[in-house]
Scaffold this motif. Sequence first.
Motif, mmCIF file in Angstrom:
data_model
loop_
_atom_site.group_PDB
_atom_site.id
_atom_site.type_symbol
_atom_site.label_atom_id
_atom_site.label_comp_id
_atom_site.label_asym_id
_atom_site.label_seq_id
_atom_site.Cartn_x
_atom_site.Cartn_y
_atom_site.Cartn_z
ATOM 1 N N PRO A 23 14.604 43.636 4.289
ATOM 2 C CA PRO A 23 15.294 43.555 2.998
ATOM 3 C C PRO A 23 16.381 44.603 2.810
ATOM 4 C CG PRO A 23 12.936 43.309 2.685
ATOM 5 C CD PRO A 23 13.141 43.706 4.115
ATOM 6 N N ASN A 24 16.342 45.667 3.604
ATOM 7 C CA ASN A 24 17.325 46.738 3.457
ATOM 8 C C ASN A 24 18.587 46.523 4.279
ATOM 9 O OD1 ASN A 24 15.461 48.064 1.850
ATOM 10 N ND2 ASN A 24 14.691 49.351 3.502
ATOM 11 N N HIS A 25 18.598 45.501 5.144
ATOM 12 C CA HIS A 25 19.700 45.360 6.093
ATOM 13 C C HIS A 25 20.094 43.893 6.244
ATOM 14 C CE1 HIS A 25 18.642 49.485 7.269
ATOM 15 N NE2 HIS A 25 17.402 49.062 7.368
ATOM 16 N N ALA A 26 21.371 43.652 6.388
ATOM 17 C CA ALA A 26 21.855 42.292 6.611
ATOM 18 C C ALA A 26 21.396 41.803 7.978
ATOM 19 C CB ALA A 26 23.372 42.250 6.527
ATOM 20 N N PRO A 27 20.854 40.598 8.083
ATOM 21 C CA PRO A 27 20.401 40.076 9.377
ATOM 22 C C PRO A 27 21.474 40.134 10.462
ATOM 23 C CG PRO A 27 19.559 38.697 7.619
ATOM 24 C CD PRO A 27 20.500 39.675 6.976
ATOM 25 N N LEU A 28 22.730 39.873 10.108
ATOM 26 C CA LEU A 28 23.802 39.902 11.099
ATOM 27 C C LEU A 28 23.957 41.298 11.700
ATOM 28 C CD1 LEU A 28 26.163 38.572 12.586
ATOM 29 C CD2 LEU A 28 27.612 39.134 10.619
ATOM 30 N N VAL A 29 23.853 42.325 10.867
ATOM 31 C CA VAL A 29 23.980 43.696 11.353
ATOM 32 C C VAL A 29 22.852 44.021 12.324
ATOM 33 C CG1 VAL A 29 23.929 46.132 10.679
ATOM 34 C CG2 VAL A 29 25.192 44.479 9.296
ATOM 35 N N ILE A 30 21.612 43.630 11.963
ATOM 36 C CA ILE A 30 20.468 43.885 12.844
ATOM 37 C C ILE A 30 20.633 43.135 14.161
ATOM 38 C CG2 ILE A 30 17.964 43.654 13.093
ATOM 39 C CD1 ILE A 30 18.959 45.766 11.077
ATOM 40 N N ALA A 31 21.118 41.897 14.086
ATOM 41 C CA ALA A 31 21.311 41.107 15.306
ATOM 42 C C ALA A 31 22.313 41.777 16.230
ATOM 43 C CB ALA A 31 21.781 39.700 14.943
ATOM 44 N N GLU A 32 23.394 42.287 15.687
ATOM 45 C CA GLU A 32 24.412 42.917 16.528
ATOM 46 C C GLU A 32 23.921 44.259 17.078
ATOM 47 O OE1 GLU A 32 28.030 42.965 14.237
ATOM 48 O OE2 GLU A 32 28.562 40.952 14.948
ATOM 49 N N GLY A 55 10.856 51.619 0.005
ATOM 50 C CA GLY A 55 11.340 52.605 -0.953
ATOM 51 C C GLY A 55 11.530 51.973 -2.313
ATOM 52 N N ASP A 56 12.119 52.711 -3.243
ATOM 53 C CA ASP A 56 12.319 52.183 -4.592
ATOM 54 C C ASP A 56 13.660 51.486 -4.714
ATOM 55 O OD1 ASP A 56 14.167 54.226 -4.682
ATOM 56 O OD2 ASP A 56 12.905 55.544 -5.900
ATOM 57 N N SER A 57 13.963 50.979 -5.915
ATOM 58 C CA SER A 57 15.195 50.208 -6.133
ATOM 59 C C SER A 57 16.439 51.058 -5.920
ATOM 60 C CB SER A 57 15.193 49.611 -7.539
ATOM 61 O OG SER A 57 15.083 50.636 -8.526
ATOM 62 N N THR A 58 16.347 52.355 -6.202
ATOM 63 C CA THR A 58 17.501 53.232 -6.002
ATOM 64 C C THR A 58 17.864 53.326 -4.528
ATOM 65 O OG1 THR A 58 16.862 54.545 -7.945
ATOM 66 C CG2 THR A 58 18.412 55.553 -6.394
ATOM 67 N N ALA A 59 16.834 53.473 -3.690
ATOM 68 C CA ALA A 59 17.074 53.530 -2.247
ATOM 69 C C ALA A 59 17.616 52.202 -1.737
ATOM 70 C CB ALA A 59 15.789 53.896 -1.517
ATOM 71 N N MET A 60 17.099 51.093 -2.284
ATOM 72 C CA MET A 60 17.579 49.777 -1.855
ATOM 73 C C MET A 60 19.045 49.592 -2.207
ATOM 74 S SD MET A 60 14.422 47.188 -2.653
ATOM 75 C CE MET A 60 15.364 45.795 -2.010
ATOM 76 N N ARG A 61 19.453 50.029 -3.396
ATOM 77 C CA ARG A 61 20.868 49.914 -3.781
ATOM 78 C C ARG A 61 21.747 50.750 -2.869
ATOM 79 N NH1 ARG A 61 18.818 49.863 -9.113
ATOM 80 N NH2 ARG A 61 19.100 52.121 -9.276
ATOM 81 N N ALA A 62 21.243 51.922 -2.470
ATOM 82 C CA ALA A 62 22.015 52.779 -1.573
ATOM 83 C C ALA A 62 22.203 52.129 -0.208
ATOM 84 C CB ALA A 62 21.318 54.133 -1.422
ATOM 85 N N LEU A 63 21.215 51.339 0.225
ATOM 86 C CA LEU A 63 21.281 50.694 1.535
ATOM 87 C C LEU A 63 22.057 49.391 1.507
ATOM 88 C CD1 LEU A 63 17.608 51.315 2.682
ATOM 89 C CD2 LEU A 63 19.631 52.071 3.925
ATOM 90 N N GLY A 65 23.806 48.032 -1.436
ATOM 91 C CA GLY A 65 24.710 47.835 -2.556
ATOM 92 C C GLY A 65 24.028 47.130 -3.711
ATOM 93 N N SER A 66 24.621 46.061 -4.185
ATOM 94 C CA SER A 66 24.092 45.345 -5.343
ATOM 95 C C SER A 66 23.020 44.329 -4.958
ATOM 96 C CB SER A 66 25.220 44.622 -6.091
ATOM 97 O OG SER A 66 25.872 43.700 -5.237
ATOM 98 N N PHE A 67 22.779 44.159 -3.670
ATOM 99 C CA PHE A 67 21.808 43.170 -3.225
ATOM 100 C C PHE A 67 20.391 43.635 -3.513
ATOM 101 C CE2 PHE A 67 20.335 39.623 -0.783
ATOM 102 C CZ PHE A 67 19.163 40.055 -0.197
ATOM 103 N N HIS A 68 19.595 42.764 -4.094
ATOM 104 C CA HIS A 68 18.197 43.094 -4.386
ATOM 105 C C HIS A 68 17.291 42.024 -3.781
ATOM 106 C CE1 HIS A 68 19.112 46.356 -7.212
ATOM 107 N NE2 HIS A 68 20.109 45.598 -7.618
ATOM 108 N N SER A 69 16.222 42.452 -3.175
ATOM 109 C CA SER A 69 15.261 41.515 -2.611
ATOM 110 C C SER A 69 13.867 42.083 -2.760
ATOM 111 C CB SER A 69 15.552 41.258 -1.127
ATOM 112 O OG SER A 69 14.509 40.517 -0.539
#
Length: 282
Positions: A23-32, A55-63, A65-69
């Motif tokens: 949830p903290n990382h875009a799948p495309l980034v992990i794939a590359e 982590g909490d919502s603050t850490a998720m936003r830092a990783l 941006g505005s994406f929440h999961s």
Amino acid sequence: MLIGYVANGTSKIRVGSGGIMLPNHAPLVIAEQFGTLESLFPGRIDLGLGRAPGGDSTAMRALRGSFHSAGDDFPEQVEELRRYLGQRAASRRVHAYPGEGTNVPIYLLGSSDFSARLAGRLGLPFAFAAHFQPQPLLPALQIYRATFRPSEILEKPYAMVGVPVLVADTDERAQFLATTPVQMFLNLIRGVPGPMPPPVKRIEWSADEREMVVAKFGAAIVGGPERVAARLSAFLEETQADELIVVANTYDFADRLRSYELLAKLAKQTVEPKRDTVAVTR
């Protein structure tokens, strides 16, 4: 970075993540990223994926941006990542370079039955986080094995278990060193997380705090070589785990290295490992 460092300093062992919190990382980034690692170290890279943000919502936003999961879309994210790592499809507009066609082995990690069911349905290896959530371990493994469907990846279930194992030259020394991870859990419960504290001879805590720490640290195997060998054998018999992810949180690095050295000797004496693997947590 750690996976690449370890892989570059070794030649035979497999190196993987235990794990990437998807949830903290875009799948495309992990794939590359993992496609790059697999290209540099062919046949030696594993990708462990977790559903929790860690982590909490603050850490998720830092990783992100505005994406929440909240993890509800984890199955869709896993499938997206698998497509990027799979064979090229001309109709697909987004490709992972490198990554496409590498088919990096994926393990699903979990501390509940959610990922156990998903891993079973997809026919993927499953790893349970008993190093901090031991109580649901056996039910989750049972669900994984009961729901497993053979796939192109696996013909039968393959279960891993994360477990704290701390070995010292004596039982007393090991119990003393184990007060470091005990204090870590206690600090988390008290809402004051921080660096690993040094071991202490006595811990001041309430009965409720002690019970909560035991619930988190209940799968820990701590002691001298003889005690650990007996408990480790019983643990493997009970879980029928194919592989272990071992955690040894000690204050001093020398004590951690000594624990792994003693554990390696025990493994050679009592357990015939299916393969040697290093897992890196991210």
